[in-house]
Design an enzyme around this catalytic site. Structure first.
Site, mmCIF file in Angstrom:
data_model
loop_
_atom_site.group_PDB
_atom_site.id
_atom_site.type_symbol
_atom_site.label_atom_id
_atom_site.label_comp_id
_atom_site.label_asym_id
_atom_site.label_seq_id
_atom_site.Cartn_x
_atom_site.Cartn_y
_atom_site.Cartn_z
ATOM 1 N N LEU A 199 0.843 -1.197 0.000
ATOM 2 C CA LEU A 199 0.000 0.000 0.000
ATOM 3 C C LEU A 199 0.875 1.241 0.000
ATOM 4 C CD1 LEU A 199 -2.745 -1.007 2.593
ATOM 5 C CD2 LEU A 199 -2.783 -1.236 0.108
ATOM 6 N N GLY A 200 2.035 1.141 0.655
ATOM 7 C CA GLY A 200 2.947 2.281 0.670
ATOM 8 C C GLY A 200 4.278 1.914 1.268
ATOM 9 N N GLU A 247 3.287 6.760 6.108
ATOM 10 C CA GLU A 247 4.545 6.844 5.362
ATOM 11 C C GLU A 247 5.224 8.198 5.562
ATOM 12 O OE1 GLU A 247 5.678 4.156 4.469
ATOM 13 O OE2 GLU A 247 3.847 2.944 4.377
ATOM 14 N N TRP A 264 6.895 -1.723 16.863
ATOM 15 C CA TRP A 264 7.603 -2.930 17.286
ATOM 16 C C TRP A 264 9.107 -2.832 17.050
ATOM 17 C CZ3 TRP A 264 3.670 -2.541 13.770
ATOM 18 C CH2 TRP A 264 4.009 -2.618 12.405
ATOM 19 N N ASP A 320 11.303 1.417 19.162
ATOM 20 C CA ASP A 320 11.093 2.411 18.107
ATOM 21 C C ASP A 320 11.800 3.718 18.451
ATOM 22 O OD1 ASP A 320 9.528 3.326 20.159
ATOM 23 O OD2 ASP A 320 7.683 3.492 18.984
ATOM 24 N N VAL A 359 11.278 5.762 20.713
ATOM 25 C CA VAL A 359 10.342 6.791 21.184
ATOM 26 C C VAL A 359 9.899 6.361 22.578
ATOM 27 C CG1 VAL A 359 8.050 7.783 20.845
ATOM 28 C CG2 VAL A 359 9.554 7.415 18.874
ATOM 29 N N ASP A 391 -7.367 1.961 8.377
ATOM 30 C CA ASP A 391 -7.386 3.419 8.489
ATOM 31 C C ASP A 391 -8.324 3.910 9.605
ATOM 32 O OD1 ASP A 391 -5.645 3.486 6.369
ATOM 33 O OD2 ASP A 391 -6.846 4.865 5.151
#
Ligand SMILES: [Zn+2]
Length: 412
Positions: free
Chosen positions: A183-184, A225, A236, A249, A251, A287
């Protein structure tokens, strides 16, 4: 009872992936594992402690390259514009579905204070729609490569390889919309060749109208993206392959997560001894089931714009110069707009010490003019904005050779 149990087991199997991803949601882990992207580069380019002031709005000029094989992939401007609107809602936390965030995580949800505009000025200084259109003879060009080793190139990024060349990747976010098996996918800073820096989105997962196909029809593939483009990793871990509660990640306020969630997971679900933030934009969920970035993701994203940061060039880009002019000379203080945010009618005082005619124009974030009048400053009082949809708009006031801009927010 037995039937219900079986269904729930099926649901568990279809909703979660542990370990290696088999989803086509995002190609980043695949390209990292295959060696096309380098994880070492991601770690080196992080500037974790340097963030721009939170109140400094950053506007990213966007060019959308439509590279189509089947005529249906040559998507209309309306679908492109719907994607810019979705990005602006998600990155300003103006998305209507922010209320799906569980209370446990509500205080982490963050207005990133980044906006997007379709470019109005191209790299040669000419006016542009911010959209290029290229017919390609190659079906599925988003997956097609030439060369090998360090010379390997993804064809969609090169005009000579039946794709479309990037605009200066320091000054524009390049979004290629072309068919691919993902998808991206998106370039974390420093992770791709400069000519390939930007993101690629399938036409069926781009924007919110026309060819955009449920459950990927709210523009969140692009939000995700762009998160990568601004140096975010999956929850993850930055090194792909979820599953061990060790990989991070990078963060601090996103919970450690070993499961890759798909579809629309219920709340709460946990791994690594804490509830997982399944509604984060960097997940693989549908989404409609993602709605927020966190405070610390904001810091990490904004740090790429810091001095000598990998996206610093965006700050001095003139790609959207007609929306954010650099040479403001008209007296800002003489213009009083209220209320702001507004709904219905907006009141404007032009307290100039002269009566020369003023041109008042209002633009949406796509650079489209939605209102215009030439007026004597003393005669101008208010305009009806009840027909405008909610969001961010810019007034342009021009008097003689002087001009200035004011931003307003129209409540939905
Ligand atoms: Zn991703």
């Amino acid at each position: 009872m037995k039937v219900i149990f079986s269904l729930s087991v099926l649901l568990m199997v279809s909703c979660f992936l542990s370990g290696q991803s088999t989803s086509n949601r995002c190609g980043n882990d695949y390209y990292t594992e295959s060696g096309y992207y380098s994880t070492e580069t991601i770690l080196e380019t992080v500037v974790p402690d340097v963030a721009l002031r939170d109140d400094e709005l950053i506007t990213i000029p966007v060019v959308v390259h439509i590279v189509w094989y089947d005529p249906s992939e040559n998507i209309p401007n309306a679908q492109i514009e719907s994607q810019i609107d979705a990005l602006n809602a998600d990155f300003r936390m103006l998305n209507a579905d922010i209320n799906i965030v569980p209370n446990e995580f509500a205080s982490l949800a963050s207005d990133i204070n980044i906006e997007f505009c379709l470019a109005t000025v191209d790299p040669n200084g000419n006016r542009t729609s911010g959209i290029t259109r290229t017919k390609t003879p190659i079906d599925g060009i988003g997956d097609k490569f030439t060369g090998s080793g360090d010379d390997q190139k993804r064809r969609i990024h090169y005009t000579a390889l039946d794709g479309r060349d990037a605009w200066d990747t320091k000054s524009y976010l390049n979004i290629w919309v072309g068919k691919s098996s993902f998808l991206g996918f998106g370039c974390q800073p420093g992770l791709c060749k400069e000519e390939e820096d930007g993101i690629v989105i399938s036409p069926t997962a781009f924007g919110t109208t026309c060819l955009a196909n449920a459950p990927y029809n709210l523009g969140r593939t692009t939000t995700h993206e762009v998160g990568h483009y601004l140096n975010l990793c999956h929850p993850w871990g930055c090194e792909s392959n979820g599953g061990n509660c060790v990989k991070s990640d990078q963060v601090s306020d996103t919970p450690m997560q070993s499961i890759i969630y798909l579809n629309c997971p219920p709340y709460p679900l946990s791994s690594c001894e804490s509830n997982d933030l399944t509604v984060n934009f960097m997940q693989y969920v549908d989404d409609a089931c993602m709605a927020m970035f966190t405070q610390e993701q904001k810091v990490r994203m904004r740090s790429v714009f810091a001095e000598n940061g990998p996206r610093e060039g965006i700050l001095s880009s003139t790609g959207c110069a007609l929306i954010t002019p650099v040479n403001k000379t008209l007296n800002d203080d003489a213009i009083v707009i209220s209320p702001n945010p507004a709904k219905g009618c907006i009141h404007i005082d032009l307290n100039f010490d002269n009566s020369a005619e003023v041109a008042v124009r209002l633009f949406n974030t796509l650079g489209q003019e939605v209102y215009a009048i030439n007026t004597n400053p003393q005669d101008f009082r208010s305009i009806d904005i009840s027909s405008l949809s909610g969001g961010i708009y810019f007034f342009l006031f021009e008097q003689g050779s002087q001009f200035t801009t004011k931003k307003i927010i129209v409540d939905p």
